[in-house]
Write a protein that holds these residues in place. Structure first.
Motif, PDB file in Angstrom:
ATOM      1  N   ASP A   1     -16.493  32.416  13.911  1.00 19.18           N
ATOM      2  CA  ASP A   1     -15.376  31.683  13.328  1.00 19.18           C
ATOM      3  C   ASP A   1     -15.931  30.711  12.295  1.00 19.18           C
ATOM      4  OD1 ASP A   1     -13.589  32.957  15.012  1.00 19.18           O
ATOM      5  OD2 ASP A   1     -13.876  31.468  16.599  1.00 19.18           O
ATOM      6  N   VAL A   2     -15.637  30.986  11.044  1.00 20.36           N
ATOM      7  CA  VAL A   2     -16.129  30.115   9.980  1.00 20.36           C
ATOM      8  C   VAL A   2     -15.354  28.815  10.028  1.00 20.36           C
ATOM      9  CG1 VAL A   2     -16.452  29.892   7.488  1.00 20.36           C
ATOM     10  CG2 VAL A   2     -16.725  32.115   8.585  1.00 20.36           C
ATOM     11  N   PRO A   3     -16.028  27.663  10.101  1.00 18.15           N
ATOM     12  CA  PRO A   3     -15.303  26.385  10.198  1.00 18.15           C
ATOM     13  C   PRO A   3     -14.535  26.074   8.924  1.00 18.15           C
ATOM     14  CG  PRO A   3     -17.648  26.010   9.886  1.00 18.15           C
ATOM     15  CD  PRO A   3     -17.473  27.479  10.104  1.00 18.15           C
ATOM     16  N   LEU A   4     -13.376  25.442   9.104  1.00 18.48           N
ATOM     17  CA  LEU A   4     -12.538  25.062   7.971  1.00 18.48           C
ATOM     18  C   LEU A   4     -13.030  23.743   7.386  1.00 18.48           C
ATOM     19  CD1 LEU A   4      -9.979  25.646   6.288  1.00 18.48           C
ATOM     20  CD2 LEU A   4      -8.703  24.301   7.962  1.00 18.48           C
ATOM     21  N   ARG A   5     -13.302  23.750   6.111  1.00 17.98           N
ATOM     22  CA  ARG A   5     -13.775  22.531   5.453  1.00 17.98           C
ATOM     23  C   ARG A   5     -12.577  21.721   4.962  1.00 17.98           C
ATOM     24  NH1 ARG A   5     -18.942  23.918   1.568  1.00 17.98           N
ATOM     25  NH2 ARG A   5     -20.372  24.612   3.180  1.00 17.98           N
ATOM     26  N   LYS A   6     -12.619  20.429   5.185  1.00 16.07           N
ATOM     27  CA  LYS A   6     -11.572  19.531   4.706  1.00 16.07           C
ATOM     28  C   LYS A   6     -12.123  18.733   3.526  1.00 16.07           C
ATOM     29  CE  LYS A   6      -9.294  19.040   9.181  1.00 16.07           C
ATOM     30  NZ  LYS A   6      -8.812  18.089  10.212  1.00 16.07           N
ATOM     31  N   TYR A   7     -11.452  18.833   2.407  1.00 18.66           N
ATOM     32  CA  TYR A   7     -11.866  18.141   1.188  1.00 18.66           C
ATOM     33  C   TYR A   7     -10.930  16.960   0.913  1.00 18.66           C
ATOM     34  CZ  TYR A   7     -14.640  22.345   0.346  1.00 18.66           C
ATOM     35  OH  TYR A   7     -15.530  23.385   0.466  1.00 18.66           O
ATOM     36  N   ASP A   8     -11.507  15.945   0.363  1.00 13.28           N
ATOM     37  CA  ASP A   8     -10.743  14.760  -0.022  1.00 13.28           C
ATOM     38  C   ASP A   8     -10.453  14.853  -1.526  1.00 13.28           C
ATOM     39  OD1 ASP A   8      -9.472  12.372  -0.132  1.00 13.28           O
ATOM     40  OD2 ASP A   8     -11.289  11.138   0.066  1.00 13.28           O
ATOM     41  N   TYR A   9      -9.212  15.147  -1.872  1.00 19.56           N
ATOM     42  CA  TYR A   9      -8.841  15.329  -3.277  1.00 19.56           C
ATOM     43  C   TYR A   9      -8.289  14.057  -3.909  1.00 19.56           C
ATOM     44  CZ  TYR A   9      -9.211  20.301  -2.215  1.00 19.56           C
ATOM     45  OH  TYR A   9      -9.673  21.537  -1.851  1.00 19.56           O
ATOM     46  N   SER A  10      -8.403  12.925  -3.230  1.00 21.32           N
ATOM     47  CA  SER A  10      -7.805  11.696  -3.755  1.00 21.32           C
ATOM     48  C   SER A  10      -8.448  11.278  -5.078  1.00 21.32           C
ATOM     49  CB  SER A  10      -7.931  10.569  -2.737  1.00 21.32           C
ATOM     50  OG  SER A  10      -9.299  10.328  -2.449  1.00 21.32           O
ATOM     51  N   GLU A  11      -9.743  11.384  -5.185  1.00 21.21           N
ATOM     52  CA  GLU A  11     -10.397  11.001  -6.439  1.00 21.21           C
ATOM     53  C   GLU A  11      -9.992  11.933  -7.572  1.00 21.21           C
ATOM     54  OE1 GLU A  11     -14.547  10.938  -5.763  1.00 21.21           O
ATOM     55  OE2 GLU A  11     -14.466   9.324  -4.256  1.00 21.21           O
ATOM     56  N   TRP A  12      -9.904  13.207  -7.285  1.00 19.64           N
ATOM     57  CA  TRP A  12      -9.535  14.171  -8.321  1.00 19.64           C
ATOM     58  C   TRP A  12      -8.081  13.949  -8.768  1.00 19.64           C
ATOM     59  CZ3 TRP A  12      -6.124  18.322  -8.831  1.00 19.64           C
ATOM     60  CH2 TRP A  12      -6.398  19.190  -9.896  1.00 19.64           C
TER      61      TRP A  12
END
Length: 201
Positions: A183-194
């Motif tokens: 099971d490939v882990p789900l990455r959580k990205y922080d898009y607030s800066e973008w």
């Protein structure tokens, strides 16, 4: 003897010099004698084979077939923990090479004729109890990326080309049989800066 001298027209000393040469047979060899010689040659060949077996270093001999069950037990034993600890099999492996830049490809194989033919075999070939099989899941997991679920490249692990092909086959077979599930882990990205940059524009 005198008849040969008369026929060939040779002197006694010249005839003796001719007969002593190895090219001219002095006496006829019977068929039983030739059979005896062949048997002696076979015995000598067997003795040479036994001598070669004695010369082989037992640590480099890989002619004994080890079952997968033994390999699975070895992965769970204290001997494996003492050898590798909590790290992967290939973590501390470094290949010997000429020059400062390592070759792009690993060697074709480390074992030829059931005997290790190089001074620094790959992480799988150096340990005879590491068997690549779809049932040996604990070993296969060490060669799979936790982020993509794909087999790690041989440049990173350092295994030879022959073992790399066996690894690919074993992983594919394990996925088909269901012994290996990733099971490939789900990455959580922080898009607030973008998003802030986009709002300022």
């Amino acid at each position: 003897m005198s008849l040969l001298i008369r026929v060939l027209g040779l002197t006694r000393t010249s005839l003796q010099s001719v007969l002593t040469k190895r090219d001219v047979p002095v006496r006829l060899i019977s068929s039983s004698h030739t059979c005896y010689q062949e048997e002696n040659n076979n015995i000598e060949d067997n003795n040479e084979d036994n001598n070669e077996d004695k010369k082989i270093d037992p640590s480099k001999d890989r002619r004994q077939i080890i079952p997968v069950e033994t390999s699975i037990e070895y992965m769970l034993s204290n001997a494996y923990k003492q050898t590798y600890g909590d790290e992967f099999v290939w973590t501390k492996y470094r290949r010997n090479h000429i020059g400062q830049i390592p070759p792009r490809k690993t060697r074709k194989t480390c074992i030829r004729g059931g005997i290790i033919s190089c001074g620094n075999p790959c992480p799988i070939c150096r340990d005879e109890y590491l068997i690549l099989d779809y049932r040996n899941v604990k070993l296969l997991e060490q060669f799979i990326s936790i982020y993509t679920g794909e087999v790690l490249h041989y440049r990173k692990t350092g295994i030879c080309q022959r073992r790399y092909k066996q690894l690919q086959v074993a992983v594919l077979k394990a996925k088909e049989y269901g012994t290996l599930t990733l099971d490939v882990p789900l990455r959580k990205y922080d898009y607030s800066e973008w998003y802030n940059e986009q709002k300022q524009i």
